[in-house]
Design a protein around this motif. Structure first.
Motif, PDB file in Angstrom:
ATOM      1  N   UNK A   1      -6.575   6.274   0.141  1.00 43.45           N
ATOM      2  CA  UNK A   1      -5.609   5.190   0.312  1.00 43.45           C
ATOM      3  C   UNK A   1      -4.793   5.353   1.599  1.00 43.45           C
ATOM      4  N   UNK A   2      -4.484   6.597   1.965  1.00 42.55           N
ATOM      5  CA  UNK A   2      -3.796   6.844   3.241  1.00 42.55           C
ATOM      6  C   UNK A   2      -4.665   6.352   4.388  1.00 42.55           C
TER       7      UNK A   2
ATOM      8  N   UNK B   1       0.835  -1.204   0.000  1.00 42.36           N
ATOM      9  CA  UNK B   1       0.000   0.000   0.000  1.00 42.36           C
ATOM     10  C   UNK B   1       0.870   1.256   0.000  1.00 42.36           C
ATOM     11  N   UNK B   2       1.955   1.235   0.760  1.00 38.89           N
ATOM     12  CA  UNK B   2       2.853   2.393   0.812  1.00 38.89           C
ATOM     13  C   UNK B   2       3.472   2.642  -0.569  1.00 38.89           C
ATOM     14  N   UNK B   3       3.879   1.583  -1.230  1.00 40.78           N
ATOM     15  CA  UNK B   3       4.441   1.750  -2.587  1.00 40.78           C
ATOM     16  C   UNK B   3       3.378   2.289  -3.535  1.00 40.78           C
ATOM     17  N   UNK B   4       2.134   1.806  -3.379  1.00 44.02           N
ATOM     18  CA  UNK B   4       1.044   2.309  -4.204  1.00 44.02           C
ATOM     19  C   UNK B   4       0.795   3.789  -3.968  1.00 44.02           C
ATOM     20  N   UNK B   5       0.885   4.213  -2.702  1.00 44.96           N
ATOM     21  CA  UNK B   5       0.722   5.639  -2.388  1.00 44.96           C
ATOM     22  C   UNK B   5       1.823   6.475  -3.040  1.00 44.96           C
ATOM     23  N   UNK B   6       3.042   5.990  -2.970  1.00 47.46           N
ATOM     24  CA  UNK B   6       4.151   6.703  -3.605  1.00 47.46           C
ATOM     25  C   UNK B   6       3.893   6.847  -5.100  1.00 47.46           C
ATOM     26  N   UNK B   7       3.443   5.764  -5.725  1.00 52.75           N
ATOM     27  CA  UNK B   7       3.165   5.782  -7.154  1.00 52.75           C
ATOM     28  C   UNK B   7       2.045   6.771  -7.466  1.00 52.75           C
ATOM     29  N   UNK B   8       1.011   6.795  -6.629  1.00 55.01           N
ATOM     30  CA  UNK B   8      -0.090   7.734  -6.853  1.00 55.01           C
ATOM     31  C   UNK B   8       0.396   9.171  -6.834  1.00 55.01           C
ATOM     32  N   UNK B   9       1.269   9.489  -5.872  1.00 60.02           N
ATOM     33  CA  UNK B   9       1.797  10.858  -5.779  1.00 60.02           C
ATOM     34  C   UNK B   9       2.696  11.151  -6.981  1.00 60.02           C
TER      35      UNK B   9
END
Length: 98
Positions: free
Chosen positions: A46-47, A26-34
């Motif tokens: 997502x956060x 999920x953290x990697x997905x958040x980074x990708x989203x940003x």
């Protein structure tokens, strides 16, 4: 408690590791989203999901600690019991503040 009895969560270690790996994803997905300039609300959603997942792990570990380490120390009594109760209190305080 470390001792010869191990930590209370050891019987569910694989479950916790699986959950933490999902949270890592999920953290990697958040980074990708940003990185991809996704919509703010979608990122915040997502956060929130990741925060709930971490809270679930935290509560599970706290329950394991209370049912294993604190219970065993309370049965033994003395300074160890006082220490484990203080640790549990401090853990709850940290969770409430976060």
């Amino acid at each position: 408690m470390v001792g010869d009895h191990g930590h209370g969560y050891l019987h569910r270690k694989d479950d916790y590791l699986k959950r933490l790996k999902r949270i890592e994803g999920q953290a990697r997905g958040l980074q990708r989203m940003v990185e991809e300039d996704q919509y703010c609300i979608d990122v915040l959603t997502q956060v929130s999901a990741m925060t709930k997942a971490l809270q679930s792990v935290s509560l599970g570990l706290l329950e394991e600690h209370l049912n294993h380490c604190v219970r065993r120390a309370a049965e033994a009594g003395g300074a160890e019991a006082d220490q484990k109760i203080a640790e549990a209190y401090q853990a709850v305080a940290r969770l409430v503040r976060s």
